[in-house]
Design a protein around this motif. Sequence first.
Motif, PDB file in Angstrom:
ATOM      1  N   PRO A   7      -3.980   5.487 -36.149  1.00  0.00           N
ATOM      2  CA  PRO A   7      -4.185   6.900 -35.821  1.00  0.00           C
ATOM      3  C   PRO A   7      -4.109   7.759 -37.075  1.00  0.00           C
ATOM      4  O   PRO A   7      -3.406   7.428 -38.021  1.00  0.00           O
ATOM      5  CB  PRO A   7      -3.031   7.223 -34.870  1.00  0.00           C
ATOM      6  CG  PRO A   7      -2.079   6.105 -34.962  1.00  0.00           C
ATOM      7  CD  PRO A   7      -2.756   4.951 -35.611  1.00  0.00           C
ATOM      8  N   LYS A   8      -4.858   8.843 -37.074  1.00  0.00           N
ATOM      9  CA  LYS A   8      -4.838   9.757 -38.216  1.00  0.00           C
ATOM     10  C   LYS A   8      -4.132  11.042 -37.817  1.00  0.00           C
ATOM     11  O   LYS A   8      -4.430  11.627 -36.792  1.00  0.00           O
ATOM     12  CB  LYS A   8      -6.265  10.080 -38.672  1.00  0.00           C
ATOM     13  CG  LYS A   8      -6.898   8.927 -39.386  1.00  0.00           C
ATOM     14  CD  LYS A   8      -7.988   9.414 -40.287  1.00  0.00           C
ATOM     15  CE  LYS A   8      -8.476   8.220 -41.079  1.00  0.00           C
ATOM     16  NZ  LYS A   8      -9.108   8.579 -42.276  1.00  0.00           N
ATOM     17  N   THR A   9      -3.212  11.442 -38.668  1.00  0.00           N
ATOM     18  CA  THR A   9      -2.513  12.697 -38.439  1.00  0.00           C
ATOM     19  C   THR A   9      -3.291  13.825 -39.113  1.00  0.00           C
ATOM     20  O   THR A   9      -4.179  13.585 -39.946  1.00  0.00           O
ATOM     21  CB  THR A   9      -1.089  12.644 -39.038  1.00  0.00           C
ATOM     22  OG1 THR A   9      -1.195  12.516 -40.460  1.00  0.00           O
ATOM     23  CG2 THR A   9      -0.280  11.497 -38.452  1.00  0.00           C
ATOM     24  N   TYR A  10      -2.924  15.034 -38.788  1.00  0.00           N
ATOM     25  CA  TYR A  10      -3.532  16.197 -39.425  1.00  0.00           C
ATOM     26  C   TYR A  10      -3.342  16.124 -40.946  1.00  0.00           C
ATOM     27  O   TYR A  10      -4.273  16.360 -41.710  1.00  0.00           O
ATOM     28  CB  TYR A  10      -2.910  17.479 -38.871  1.00  0.00           C
ATOM     29  CG  TYR A  10      -3.341  18.722 -39.617  1.00  0.00           C
ATOM     30  CD1 TYR A  10      -4.601  19.285 -39.390  1.00  0.00           C
ATOM     31  CD2 TYR A  10      -2.515  19.326 -40.556  1.00  0.00           C
ATOM     32  CE1 TYR A  10      -5.008  20.412 -40.083  1.00  0.00           C
ATOM     33  CE2 TYR A  10      -2.918  20.451 -41.253  1.00  0.00           C
ATOM     34  CZ  TYR A  10      -4.158  20.988 -41.013  1.00  0.00           C
ATOM     35  OH  TYR A  10      -4.561  22.099 -41.701  1.00  0.00           O
ATOM     36  N   ALA A  11      -2.124  15.741 -41.375  1.00  0.00           N
ATOM     37  CA  ALA A  11      -1.831  15.653 -42.813  1.00  0.00           C
ATOM     38  C   ALA A  11      -2.723  14.620 -43.485  1.00  0.00           C
ATOM     39  O   ALA A  11      -3.171  14.822 -44.621  1.00  0.00           O
ATOM     40  CB  ALA A  11      -0.361  15.311 -43.031  1.00  0.00           C
ATOM     41  N   MET A  12      -2.990  13.505 -42.809  1.00  0.00           N
ATOM     42  CA  MET A  12      -3.860  12.475 -43.387  1.00  0.00           C
ATOM     43  C   MET A  12      -5.289  12.992 -43.538  1.00  0.00           C
ATOM     44  O   MET A  12      -5.947  12.742 -44.545  1.00  0.00           O
ATOM     45  CB  MET A  12      -3.835  11.222 -42.513  1.00  0.00           C
ATOM     46  CG  MET A  12      -2.498  10.502 -42.524  1.00  0.00           C
ATOM     47  SD  MET A  12      -2.344   9.277 -41.217  1.00  0.00           S
ATOM     48  CE  MET A  12      -3.272   7.922 -41.920  1.00  0.00           C
ATOM     49  N   GLU A  13      -5.769  13.709 -42.524  1.00  0.00           N
ATOM     50  CA  GLU A  13      -7.129  14.251 -42.591  1.00  0.00           C
ATOM     51  C   GLU A  13      -7.240  15.299 -43.701  1.00  0.00           C
ATOM     52  O   GLU A  13      -8.220  15.318 -44.439  1.00  0.00           O
ATOM     53  CB  GLU A  13      -7.527  14.834 -41.238  1.00  0.00           C
ATOM     54  CG  GLU A  13      -7.742  13.757 -40.190  1.00  0.00           C
ATOM     55  CD  GLU A  13      -8.012  14.303 -38.798  1.00  0.00           C
ATOM     56  OE1 GLU A  13      -7.983  15.544 -38.614  1.00  0.00           O
ATOM     57  OE2 GLU A  13      -8.243  13.488 -37.901  1.00  0.00           O
ATOM     58  N   VAL A 151       8.655  12.441 -38.526  1.00  0.00           N
ATOM     59  CA  VAL A 151       7.947  13.697 -38.294  1.00  0.00           C
ATOM     60  C   VAL A 151       6.463  13.608 -38.601  1.00  0.00           C
ATOM     61  O   VAL A 151       5.628  14.035 -37.817  1.00  0.00           O
ATOM     62  CB  VAL A 151       8.611  14.852 -39.079  1.00  0.00           C
ATOM     63  CG1 VAL A 151       7.790  16.126 -38.986  1.00  0.00           C
ATOM     64  CG2 VAL A 151      10.021  15.082 -38.564  1.00  0.00           C
ATOM     65  N   ALA A 152       6.094  13.024 -39.730  1.00  0.00           N
ATOM     66  CA  ALA A 152       4.684  12.951 -40.124  1.00  0.00           C
ATOM     67  C   ALA A 152       4.106  11.544 -39.939  1.00  0.00           C
ATOM     68  O   ALA A 152       3.002  11.278 -40.397  1.00  0.00           O
ATOM     69  CB  ALA A 152       4.526  13.385 -41.576  1.00  0.00           C
ATOM     70  N   CYS A 153       4.831  10.660 -39.257  1.00  0.00           N
ATOM     71  CA  CYS A 153       4.371   9.274 -39.107  1.00  0.00           C
ATOM     72  C   CYS A 153       3.267   9.169 -38.060  1.00  0.00           C
ATOM     73  O   CYS A 153       3.380   9.709 -36.952  1.00  0.00           O
ATOM     74  CB  CYS A 153       5.536   8.372 -38.712  1.00  0.00           C
ATOM     75  SG  CYS A 153       5.049   6.653 -38.457  1.00  0.00           S
ATOM     76  N   GLU A 154       2.205   8.448 -38.427  1.00  0.00           N
ATOM     77  CA  GLU A 154       1.086   8.290 -37.508  1.00  0.00           C
ATOM     78  C   GLU A 154       1.411   7.385 -36.330  1.00  0.00           C
ATOM     79  O   GLU A 154       0.698   7.365 -35.340  1.00  0.00           O
ATOM     80  CB  GLU A 154      -0.164   7.787 -38.248  1.00  0.00           C
ATOM     81  CG  GLU A 154      -0.050   6.395 -38.808  1.00  0.00           C
ATOM     82  CD  GLU A 154       0.400   6.339 -40.249  1.00  0.00           C
ATOM     83  OE1 GLU A 154      -0.020   5.408 -40.952  1.00  0.00           O
ATOM     84  OE2 GLU A 154       1.193   7.200 -40.695  1.00  0.00           O
ATOM     85  N   PHE A 155       2.503   6.636 -36.394  1.00  0.00           N
ATOM     86  CA  PHE A 155       2.864   5.715 -35.310  1.00  0.00           C
ATOM     87  C   PHE A 155       3.970   6.247 -34.401  1.00  0.00           C
ATOM     88  O   PHE A 155       4.434   5.536 -33.526  1.00  0.00           O
ATOM     89  CB  PHE A 155       3.283   4.360 -35.889  1.00  0.00           C
ATOM     90  CG  PHE A 155       2.152   3.656 -36.576  1.00  0.00           C
ATOM     91  CD1 PHE A 155       1.092   3.149 -35.849  1.00  0.00           C
ATOM     92  CD2 PHE A 155       2.140   3.514 -37.949  1.00  0.00           C
ATOM     93  CE1 PHE A 155       0.038   2.510 -36.471  1.00  0.00           C
ATOM     94  CE2 PHE A 155       1.089   2.867 -38.583  1.00  0.00           C
ATOM     95  CZ  PHE A 155       0.043   2.367 -37.842  1.00  0.00           C
ATOM     96  N   ARG A 156       4.399   7.482 -34.587  1.00  0.00           N
ATOM     97  CA  ARG A 156       5.533   7.973 -33.813  1.00  0.00           C
ATOM     98  C   ARG A 156       5.269   7.982 -32.313  1.00  0.00           C
ATOM     99  O   ARG A 156       6.185   7.878 -31.529  1.00  0.00           O
ATOM    100  CB  ARG A 156       5.981   9.338 -34.306  1.00  0.00           C
ATOM    101  CG  ARG A 156       5.069  10.475 -33.939  1.00  0.00           C
ATOM    102  CD  ARG A 156       5.632  11.766 -34.469  1.00  0.00           C
ATOM    103  NE  ARG A 156       4.837  12.868 -33.981  1.00  0.00           N
ATOM    104  CZ  ARG A 156       5.023  14.090 -34.311  1.00  0.00           C
ATOM    105  NH1 ARG A 156       5.994  14.409 -35.125  1.00  0.00           N
ATOM    106  NH2 ARG A 156       4.247  15.035 -33.840  1.00  0.00           N
TER     107      ARG A 156
END
Length: 163
Positions: A7-13, A151-156
Motif C-alpha cells: 500500500p502507498k501512503t500519502y507521504a510515499m506518494e 503513524v506513517a507505516c503503510e502496513f498499519r
Amino acid sequence: IMPELRPKTYAMEEGALKHDALKHSRSVWRGLPAGKYRWNVMLRSERLHATGLADLIIETDEGLVPVDFKDSAKASAHFKMQVTTYGVMLAEMTGKPVPRGFVYLLPLRRAEEVRFSKATQRKIEKAFEEMMTSILTERMPEPPRSAAPCVACEFRRFCGDRF
C-alpha cells in the motif's frame, strides 16, 4: 507473512513526486560527490533475501555511493540503516567498494554522510536473520514499544499492533 501488497501512503506518494522533481534540480548536487548519477536503481541481495529501490547511486572514483532522499529535517537511525542496507546490497551485487552513502534531507537541502561500519553491517544482517525467522516460522514480530513508528507505516491497517 504478508501478501505481496504494497500500500502507498500519502507521504510515499508525495515523496515520489519530490524525487521526480529532484532529477531536474541543480540544488540536489549540493553536498553530494561528483560522479555518474543513476536514478531509481533496483537492488537485490540473495544473502539477505531482500530487495530495495535506491533513489540514487553515484559512481565515483572511490566506489559506489547510495543516496536516499527523505522529506525530513533529521537523518534518523532508521534512515541511516536503510542507506547502509542499500550499500550492503550494492556491494554484493557489483563486487565494487561501497564505503559510504548519504541521506539527503529535502527540507534542508542538505546531504548527511553515512559511513558504513562493520558493526552496522552486522546489525543489518541480524535484523534480516530475524525477519527470515519470522517468515519461516510464520510468526509476527513483537510490536514496537511506541506507536510512533506506526503513524506513517503503510502496513498499519494490517498488523493491528497499535491501531
